[in-house]
Design an enzyme around this catalytic site. Structure first.
Site, PDB file in Angstrom:
ATOM      1  N   ASN A 210      67.503  20.272 -54.977  1.00  0.00           N
ATOM      2  CA  ASN A 210      68.218  20.262 -53.699  1.00  0.00           C
ATOM      3  C   ASN A 210      68.177  21.669 -53.121  1.00  0.00           C
ATOM      4  O   ASN A 210      67.824  22.620 -53.821  1.00  0.00           O
ATOM      5  CB  ASN A 210      69.656  19.760 -53.914  1.00  0.00           C
ATOM      6  CG  ASN A 210      70.402  20.672 -54.861  1.00  0.00           C
ATOM      7  OD1 ASN A 210      70.686  21.807 -54.548  1.00  0.00           O
ATOM      8  ND2 ASN A 210      70.692  20.175 -56.070  1.00  0.00           N
ATOM      9  N   LYS A 337      87.452  13.314 -56.188  1.00  0.00           N
ATOM     10  CA  LYS A 337      86.805  14.142 -57.229  1.00  0.00           C
ATOM     11  C   LYS A 337      87.829  15.045 -57.912  1.00  0.00           C
ATOM     12  O   LYS A 337      87.771  15.259 -59.120  1.00  0.00           O
ATOM     13  CB  LYS A 337      85.685  14.986 -56.618  1.00  0.00           C
ATOM     14  CG  LYS A 337      84.438  14.165 -56.337  1.00  0.00           C
ATOM     15  CD  LYS A 337      83.349  14.960 -55.630  1.00  0.00           C
ATOM     16  CE  LYS A 337      82.335  13.985 -55.033  1.00  0.00           C
ATOM     17  NZ  LYS A 337      81.299  14.629 -54.255  1.00  0.00           N
TER      18      LYS A 337
HETATM   19  N1  CTP Z   1      79.196  18.465 -61.076  1.00  0.00           N
HETATM   20  C1  CTP Z   1      78.942  18.682 -62.408  1.00  0.00           C
HETATM   21  N2  CTP Z   1      78.009  17.927 -63.081  1.00  0.00           N
HETATM   22  C2  CTP Z   1      77.347  16.943 -62.441  1.00  0.00           C
HETATM   23  C3  CTP Z   1      77.597  16.688 -61.064  1.00  0.00           C
HETATM   24  C4  CTP Z   1      78.527  17.472 -60.414  1.00  0.00           C
HETATM   25  O1  CTP Z   1      79.546  19.579 -62.992  1.00  0.00           O
HETATM   26  N3  CTP Z   1      76.452  16.228 -63.116  1.00  0.00           N
HETATM   27  C5  CTP Z   1      80.214  19.288 -60.389  1.00  0.00           C
HETATM   28  C6  CTP Z   1      79.639  20.154 -59.280  1.00  0.00           C
HETATM   29  O2  CTP Z   1      79.283  21.438 -59.775  1.00  0.00           O
HETATM   30  C7  CTP Z   1      80.794  20.245 -58.293  1.00  0.00           C
HETATM   31  C8  CTP Z   1      81.531  18.936 -58.474  1.00  0.00           C
HETATM   32  O3  CTP Z   1      81.135  18.434 -59.756  1.00  0.00           O
HETATM   33  O4  CTP Z   1      81.687  21.272 -58.603  1.00  0.00           O
HETATM   34  C9  CTP Z   1      81.250  17.910 -57.428  1.00  0.00           C
HETATM   35  O5  CTP Z   1      79.868  17.669 -57.342  1.00  0.00           O
HETATM   36  P1  CTP Z   1      79.286  16.515 -56.455  1.00  0.00           P
HETATM   37  O6  CTP Z   1      77.808  16.449 -56.644  1.00  0.00           O
HETATM   38  O7  CTP Z   1      79.822  16.673 -55.076  1.00  0.00           O
HETATM   39  O8  CTP Z   1      80.024  15.258 -57.089  1.00  0.00           O
HETATM   40  P2  CTP Z   1      79.567  14.045 -57.898  1.00  0.00           P
HETATM   41  O9  CTP Z   1      80.631  13.788 -58.908  1.00  0.00           O
HETATM   42  O10 CTP Z   1      78.179  14.197 -58.393  1.00  0.00           O
HETATM   43  O11 CTP Z   1      79.670  12.863 -56.829  1.00  0.00           O
HETATM   44  P3  CTP Z   1      78.630  12.359 -55.694  1.00  0.00           P
HETATM   45  O12 CTP Z   1      77.287  12.934 -56.045  1.00  0.00           O
HETATM   46  O13 CTP Z   1      78.695  10.892 -55.855  1.00  0.00           O
HETATM   47  O14 CTP Z   1      79.179  12.838 -54.398  1.00  0.00           O
END
Ligand code: CTP
Length: 407
Positions: A210, A337
């Site tokens: 990304n 979250k």
């Molecule tokens: N995060 C993490 N490990 C993952 C995915 C996310 O530690 N595998 C952490 C990110 O660093 C961030 C937070 O969780 O601080 C939210 O990440 P985000 O990608 O927005 O949330 P997701 O739980 O992955 O939800 P979605 O992708 O469905 O929005």
């Protein structure tokens, strides 16, 4: 930058070839909305004339102890009283020897005897001169006396040799100035920050990732270091200089990042997860480059571990901070979250191009130096911040974390 805005900074320039870099340093400090004045030795004038610094600073340059200012001011005393920090850059062996031994025989050395504020010394000279026992002895004296030494960098020197003795880049000197002027309200705290994207390899030459630049996480790591924290930065692949004086752990995939976080989380007081972690990885990465063939191929993806969720399950009394970049329903998604991952604060922002007036909260956050965020707190409070430099967002977040500790 928050802690040097409106401060009075003096750059002391002694007679070394790197004096030309002080002009750029001056400009950089001015860009932080600080006031800069210059004190020069007579020999510094052989390298860059006082007029250059007078024009850049818009203020008289102090070069002679026996000249009087407009209103019969005694400059070395008056300027010393008004100064918040001094940077001696470049600092020659000569000026270092004078400061270490209390000698005051010209404008700069006399001024330095009169100041009571923090003084940063940036030694810059030929390697043999720098390594000379007498110079090293004087530098040790300066350290013991409370001067802040910005170690010279290694590389090609103006004298044609190579080694330690180069004046560090102006950005690094500015960074150390900010460090010296920042409060140390996170002293004794161990902070783990994650930053940047992850890469999930499909084959040796292709990956899913990304556009996260890592700038927000690096800004937080830098700000926490400035405020006295012991910082570990777990970073995905980014194009940024590692911050000074922190422990760096470089990672590639979400799996690497998870391992690095779990290996380094012990004894951490605060964990800030800025990284944009890939939620899925190819179930099986090809060992060799996938060759073009069929018109359509499918990729089977497997879920990655949610690092922050795992940290939240075993939170203890750690402060846990998450980030949520959303394209819609910011409040709902971020609050979900926050609860699901057991966080203290989640920093939310809407990303994507603005398409109509209703979208005016959106910013194309990836790669920018600014960000418009909302803090959602565990107790249900919400705080909207205006569009700010990421450095300032970092400090605002640290301020809120410090408040959590007090509350
Ligand atoms: N995060 C993490 N490990 C993952 C995915 C996310 O530690 N595998 C952490 C990110 O660093 C961030 C937070 O969780 O601080 C939210 O990440 P985000 O990608 O927005 O949330 P997701 O739980 O992955 O939800 P979605 O992708 O469905 O929005």
């Amino acid at each position: 930058m928050k802690y040097i805005k409106d401060k009075n900074i003096v750059i002391g320039i002694s007679g070394g070839i790197a004096a030309y870099k002080s002009a750029e340093l001056l400009r950089l400090i001015q860009k932080q909305d600080a006031n800069v004045r210059v004190v020069m030795t007579h020999n510094a004038g052989y390298f860059v004339g006082p007029l250059t610094f007078e024009a850049l600073s818009g203020k008289p340059v102090y070069t002679n102890t026996f000249e009087k200012g407009g209103n019969t001011e005694i400059r070395h005393i008056q300027w010393a009283e008004e100064t918040d920090a001094v940077i001696v850059a470049p600092a020659t062996a000569n000026i270092i020897g004078k400061i270490a031994n209390g000698i005051a025989d010209d404008a700069l050395s006399t001024f330095l005897l009169a100041v009571t504020c923090p003084v940063l010394i940036c030694p810059s000279m030929n390697t043999n001169m720098y390594e000379k026992i007498s110079v090293q002895r004087n530098i040790e004296i300066l350290k013991k006396d409370g001067y802040f030494i910005v170690e010279p960098a290694s590389g090609e020197l103006a004298c044609g040799t190579s080694g330690q003795g180069r004046l560090p880049e102006p950005e690094e000197i500015l960074d150390r100035l900010i460090y010296c002027l920042s409060p140390k309200d996170f002293k004794g705290k161990k902070i783990l920050v994650t930053a940047g994207p992850t890469r999930e390899h499909i084959d040796p030459v292709r990956y899913i990732s990304n556009p996260s630049s890592g700038k927000m996480g690096y800004a937080i790591a830098r700000a926490a270091e400035h405020r006295g924290a012991d910082v570990t930065l777990v970073s995905g692949p980014v194009n940024l200089e590692p911050p000074v004086n922190i422990t760096m752990v470089n990672t590639v995939s979400a799996k690497d990042m998870a391992k690095a976080v779990f290996d380094n989380m012990e004894n951490c007081d605060i964990i800030i997860k800025t990284a944009a972690v890939s939620d899925y990885r190819p179930k099986e990465a090809a060992k060799q480059k996938i060759k073009k063939g069929m018109d359509e191929i499918s990729l089977v993806l497997q879920k990655n571990e949610d690092i922050l969720f795992e940290l939240g399950k075993n939170k203890k009394n750690r402060v846990l901070i998450g980030f949520a970049a959303e394209t819609e329903n910011l409040e709902k998604n971020a609050k979900d979250k926050l609860a699901r991952k057991n966080l203290d604060i989640i920093v939310g922002n809407l990303v994507g191009e603005r398409s109509d007036e209703e979208d005016d909260e959106k910013s194309p956050v990836f790669g920018m130096d600014t960000n418009k965020v909302v803090f959602f707190f565990r107790n249900g409070d919400t705080e909207h911040l205006p569009l700010m430099e990421k450095d300032m967002v970092a400090h605002a977040l640290l301020d809120r974390i410090a408040d959590l500790d007090k509350g």
